[in-house]
Design a protein around this motif. Structure first.
Motif, PDB file in Angstrom:
ATOM      1  N   SER A 210      47.334 -24.540 -24.624  1.00 19.70           N
ATOM      2  CA  SER A 210      48.478 -25.062 -25.391  1.00 19.70           C
ATOM      3  C   SER A 210      48.393 -26.564 -25.610  1.00 19.70           C
ATOM      4  O   SER A 210      48.698 -27.049 -26.710  1.00 19.70           O
ATOM      5  CB  SER A 210      49.794 -24.700 -24.700  1.00 19.70           C
ATOM      6  OG  SER A 210      49.819 -25.162 -23.357  1.00 19.70           O
ATOM      7  N   ALA A 211      47.962 -27.324 -24.598  1.00 20.25           N
ATOM      8  CA  ALA A 211      47.920 -28.785 -24.732  1.00 20.25           C
ATOM      9  C   ALA A 211      46.886 -29.215 -25.769  1.00 20.25           C
ATOM     10  O   ALA A 211      47.189 -30.023 -26.666  1.00 20.25           O
ATOM     11  CB  ALA A 211      47.617 -29.431 -23.384  1.00 20.25           C
ATOM     12  N   ILE A 212      45.658 -28.682 -25.666  1.00 20.85           N
ATOM     13  CA  ILE A 212      44.637 -29.129 -26.609  1.00 20.85           C
ATOM     14  C   ILE A 212      44.912 -28.608 -28.016  1.00 20.85           C
ATOM     15  O   ILE A 212      44.659 -29.297 -29.000  1.00 20.85           O
ATOM     16  CB  ILE A 212      43.214 -28.739 -26.140  1.00 20.85           C
ATOM     17  CG1 ILE A 212      43.041 -27.224 -26.056  1.00 20.85           C
ATOM     18  CG2 ILE A 212      42.888 -29.385 -24.810  1.00 20.85           C
ATOM     19  CD1 ILE A 212      41.608 -26.804 -25.756  1.00 20.85           C
ATOM     20  N   LEU A 213      45.480 -27.403 -28.114  1.00 23.25           N
ATOM     21  CA  LEU A 213      45.777 -26.860 -29.440  1.00 23.25           C
ATOM     22  C   LEU A 213      46.916 -27.617 -30.106  1.00 23.25           C
ATOM     23  O   LEU A 213      46.920 -27.804 -31.331  1.00 23.25           O
ATOM     24  CB  LEU A 213      46.111 -25.369 -29.344  1.00 23.25           C
ATOM     25  CG  LEU A 213      44.936 -24.450 -29.007  1.00 23.25           C
ATOM     26  CD1 LEU A 213      45.415 -23.007 -28.848  1.00 23.25           C
ATOM     27  CD2 LEU A 213      43.837 -24.529 -30.067  1.00 23.25           C
ATOM     28  N   THR A 214      47.880 -28.070 -29.311  1.00 24.67           N
ATOM     29  CA  THR A 214      48.987 -28.866 -29.870  1.00 24.67           C
ATOM     30  C   THR A 214      48.457 -30.176 -30.437  1.00 24.67           C
ATOM     31  O   THR A 214      48.864 -30.613 -31.525  1.00 24.67           O
ATOM     32  CB  THR A 214      50.054 -29.129 -28.802  1.00 24.67           C
ATOM     33  OG1 THR A 214      50.601 -27.875 -28.370  1.00 24.67           O
ATOM     34  CG2 THR A 214      51.177 -29.987 -29.358  1.00 24.67           C
ATOM     35  N   ARG A 215      47.521 -30.792 -29.716  1.00 25.79           N
ATOM     36  CA  ARG A 215      46.928 -32.049 -30.220  1.00 25.79           C
ATOM     37  C   ARG A 215      46.119 -31.781 -31.481  1.00 25.79           C
ATOM     38  O   ARG A 215      46.163 -32.567 -32.439  1.00 25.79           O
ATOM     39  CB  ARG A 215      46.061 -32.691 -29.137  1.00 25.79           C
ATOM     40  CG  ARG A 215      46.841 -33.280 -27.972  1.00 25.79           C
ATOM     41  CD  ARG A 215      45.980 -34.202 -27.117  1.00 25.79           C
ATOM     42  NE  ARG A 215      44.920 -33.488 -26.419  1.00 25.79           N
ATOM     43  CZ  ARG A 215      45.039 -32.949 -25.205  1.00 25.79           C
ATOM     44  NH1 ARG A 215      46.210 -33.024 -24.569  1.00 25.79           N
ATOM     45  NH2 ARG A 215      44.009 -32.350 -24.622  1.00 25.79           N
TER      46      ARG A 215
END
Length: 379
Positions: A210-215
């Motif tokens: 979720s964190a890398i995809l949000t970025r």
């Protein structure tokens, strides 16, 4: 991406009638890949291909220098882990095996290759694509598939010229395979005048992206490239869908099997994912490949994933080199293996000075109805 066959010779004493007679030679071909862990489906596929080759050698009474031999497969599990892989390699070296096919991934193949080289044992990988494997100066290292330089740059060309990608994000899993493929893909993009708009990394056991995809979503990409295996790519695709990222995904042979549909939780849309296999056959070779796939399904009750035909050819190429040399001794058949010109199911097996396959073929695929569908074969 993308797994090993090992050869040991044992001679048994026996007697017939009143006098002693030489016993039949047994050539043991070991196979090392991940039989457990997240990429075990690829490892089992590779082992199945090697087993089919052993069956074929025994069925036709294959000889070495005119002497009848018995062929036997010995399997090992490296779990897709570099430390476990080197332990398996050392075990086989200590057993004085005559040759190796594998390992399955670049991250396991590369560290194991030093052990085989030190022991003078020929090694063929049926799936490892990182260029470093054959750039170490080991005359015992060979591969029967194209490397990441060829694969990544072919994908980069296709992304720009055919998919019209302009904003590309890149993720890799920090493994030798994933990072190497992502690097060469980015090089391929740059050759086409396109730069990466976002670069992230994860690991080969991650489940939350979720964190890398949000970025990445903030960079508004029209294509996400993933360097890694489908055990990670599938869940990543599912989470992309949850975040409203209805963009295309691209990757190498690590994501190029029907397992992607199941691993994505059925969220993979037709044509959404494009992948490339480091290998494949052109039109003239399709009848032989179709026959192999049919025989594989009959033997194991499942379809080929990716690696099986390459491990099959690798075993038979080693057997042919042994026969031509008249010996299963590594020192005697290694020169014949280096200059082999063997026609296999996957095409012609011949190696360059580094041990890479000559004129490596790349096959592009997408998925329709959850099944891999070929787009094109290129070099």
């Amino acid at each position: 991406m993308k797994k090993q066959v090992l050869l040991a010779v044992a001679v048994c004493a026996g007697s017939a009638g009143a006098g002693a007679a030489a016993a039949q030679e047994t050539v043991k071909i070991g196979h090392v890949a991940a039989m457990t862990g997240p990429v075990a489906h690829f490892g089992k596929d590779s082992e199945n291909g090697a087993r089919m080759a052993i069956d074929a050698l025994n069925a036709r009474g294959a000889t070495i220098g005119g002497r009848k031999v018995a062929w036997q497969l010995v399997g090992e599990d490296d779990g897709g882990d570099p430390k476990q892989a080197t332990a398996a390699a050392q075990k086989l070296a200590d057993a004085r095996v005559n040759g190796v096919i594998g390992h399955e991934t670049s991250g396991t193949t590369i560290p194991a290759s030093k052990i085989y080289y030190d022991a003078g044992i020929p090694q063929i990988s049926a799936s490892a694509t990182n260029p470093k494997y054959t750039q170490q100066g080991f005359n015992t290292a060979f591969r029967v598939v194209a490397n990441d330089i060829q694969l990544g740059r072919a994908l980069g060309r296709y992304a720009v010229k055919t998919m019209a990608a302009k904003r590309v994000a890149v993720i890799d899993d920090r493994t030798a395979y994933g990072q190497g493929l992502a690097t060469e893909f980015a090089n391929g993009l740059r050759q086409q005048g396109v730069n990466v708009v976002a670069k992230e990394f994860t690991n080969d056991k991650a489940t939350d992206f979720s964190a890398i995809l949000t970025r990445i979503r903030a960079s508004n990409p029209d294509l996400v490239f993933f360097g890694g295996m489908n055990a990670v790519a599938g869940p990543m695709l599912r989470q992309m869908k949850q975040l409203g990222m209805n963009v295309r995904m691209m990757g190498g042979d690590g994501i190029c099997s029907d397992e992607m549909h199941k691993l994505s939780g059925g969220t993979m849309a037709d044509g959404q994912v494009v992948c490339a296999e480091a290998g494949g056959v052109e039109a003239a070779g399709m009848p032989a490949m179709d026959a192999f796939r049919a025989a594989y399904r009959k033997r194991f009750g499942i379809d080929v994933q990716i690696i099986a035909p390459y491990s099959y050819d690798a075993v038979l190429a080693i057997a042919a080199a042994m026969d031509k040399a008249g010996s299963s001794s590594p020192a005697k058949y290694l020169p014949q293996l280096a200059r082999t010109n063997y026609k296999g199911v996957t095409g012609n097996i011949a190696f360059d000075a580094h041990g890479d396959i000559r004129d490596g073929v790349i096959t592009l695929y997408t998925f329709k109805g959850g099944h891999r569908t070929q787009i094109a074969v290129t070099r």
